[in-house]
Design an enzyme around this catalytic site. Structure first.
Site, short mmCIF file in Angstrom:
data_model
loop_
_atom_site.label_atom_id
_atom_site.label_comp_id
_atom_site.label_asym_id
_atom_site.label_seq_id
_atom_site.Cartn_x
_atom_site.Cartn_y
_atom_site.Cartn_z
N GLY A 46 0.85 -1.19 0.00
CA GLY A 46 0.00 0.00 0.00
C GLY A 46 0.88 1.24 0.00
O GLY A 46 2.02 1.20 0.49
N GLN A 51 3.18 9.88 1.23
CA GLN A 51 4.45 9.15 1.31
C GLN A 51 5.37 9.45 0.13
O GLN A 51 6.55 9.07 0.17
CB GLN A 51 4.20 7.64 1.39
CG GLN A 51 3.53 7.23 2.69
CD GLN A 51 3.38 5.74 2.75
OE1 GLN A 51 2.46 5.17 2.17
NE2 GLN A 51 4.32 5.08 3.42
N CYS A 93 5.73 0.05 7.65
CA CYS A 93 5.37 1.18 6.81
C CYS A 93 6.59 1.55 5.97
O CYS A 93 7.70 1.60 6.48
CB CYS A 93 4.96 2.35 7.70
SG CYS A 93 4.52 3.83 6.78
N LEU A 94 6.35 1.79 4.68
CA LEU A 94 7.46 2.15 3.79
C LEU A 94 8.16 3.43 4.26
O LEU A 94 9.33 3.64 3.96
CB LEU A 94 6.96 2.34 2.35
CG LEU A 94 6.44 1.08 1.66
CD1 LEU A 94 5.90 1.44 0.28
CD2 LEU A 94 7.52 0.02 1.56
N HIS A 135 -4.58 1.28 7.51
CA HIS A 135 -3.25 1.90 7.50
C HIS A 135 -3.20 3.06 6.50
O HIS A 135 -2.73 4.16 6.83
CB HIS A 135 -2.21 0.82 7.14
CG HIS A 135 -0.79 1.27 7.16
ND1 HIS A 135 0.12 0.81 8.09
CD2 HIS A 135 -0.11 2.12 6.37
CE1 HIS A 135 1.31 1.38 7.86
NE2 HIS A 135 1.19 2.18 6.81
N GLU A 136 -3.70 2.82 5.28
CA GLU A 136 -3.60 3.86 4.23
C GLU A 136 -4.57 5.02 4.50
O GLU A 136 -4.23 6.18 4.29
CB GLU A 136 -3.84 3.26 2.84
CG GLU A 136 -2.86 2.16 2.44
CD GLU A 136 -1.40 2.51 2.64
OE1 GLU A 136 -1.04 3.70 2.52
OE2 GLU A 136 -0.61 1.60 2.95
N HIS A 139 -3.02 7.24 6.96
CA HIS A 139 -1.99 8.09 6.36
C HIS A 139 -2.60 9.38 5.84
O HIS A 139 -2.02 10.46 5.96
CB HIS A 139 -1.34 7.38 5.16
CG HIS A 139 -0.07 6.67 5.47
ND1 HIS A 139 1.03 7.30 6.05
CD2 HIS A 139 0.32 5.38 5.28
CE1 HIS A 139 2.00 6.42 6.19
NE2 HIS A 139 1.60 5.25 5.73
ZN LIG Z 1 2.50 3.43 5.83
#
Ligand SMILES: [Zn+2]
Length: 171
Positions: A46, A51, A93-94, A135-136, A139
């Site tokens: 995701g 991000q 998380c990236l 999660h997204e 964000h």
């Molecule tokens: Zn994330």
């Protein structure tokens, strides 16, 4: 193009993103293609627009990590409309590379969102997809998954990140 992923510490990750009001434009379609490309390059399931430094309520998800085209999902201006049950599992998380924590989440989650054309849709996901929805969507509201872990663990993580920042290993 593949965008670099913005890392924890950048304020764009902790701001509420702007609602998208223009759809089906070449710019939006290009951004979505770039977001998928960037997500696959980073081996994520995701990716939210903040991000890659873009403060708009746009996220892409693919829980198959590029294996199954039917799993490609765009959510624009998503809202969580229902959730139930619970699951506890590892989450990362990236934007916070190198860290994984056990996070408790709802097991089944329903979102309402718009697609690239601006059409509204509702979708229910379970397990990993439910976790990605939450999660997204968080964000896009400036919230990171580490707000769901204990303050003790979060402080430890932040100390490790500070060390990495000082060493120049966190850009
Ligand atoms: Zn994330």
């Amino acid at each position: 193009m593949v965008y670099p992923i913005v890392k924890f510490g950048d304020s764009v990750l902790e701001r509420v993103a702007d609602t998208v009001s223009e759809f089906d434009t070449p710019e939006l379609n290009q951004l979505l293609a770039d977001m998928f490309e960037s997500m696959y390059a980073a081996k994520g399931v995701g990716l939210a627009a903040p991000q890659i430094g873009i403060g708009k309520k746009i996220a892409v998800i693919d829980v198959s990590n590029g294996e199954n085209p039917a799993d490609k999902l765009v959510m624009i201006n998503p809202k969580i409309v229902h959730f139930e049950g619970k699951q506890v599992g590892e989450e990362g998380c990236l934007s916070i590379p190198g860290f994984l924590e056990q996070v408790r989440r709802a097991k089944r989650v329903t979102i309402q969102a718009q697609n690239a054309k601006g059409e509204e849709f509702e979708m229910t996901g379970e397990d990993l997809l439910a976790r990605a929805f939450l999660h997204e969507t968080e964000h896009l509201h400036g919230r990171l998954y580490i707000t769901h872990i204990s303050a003790l663990k979060r402080d430890l993580m932040k100390r490790k990140i500070k060390k990495l920042q000082r060493a120049g290993d966190w850009d």
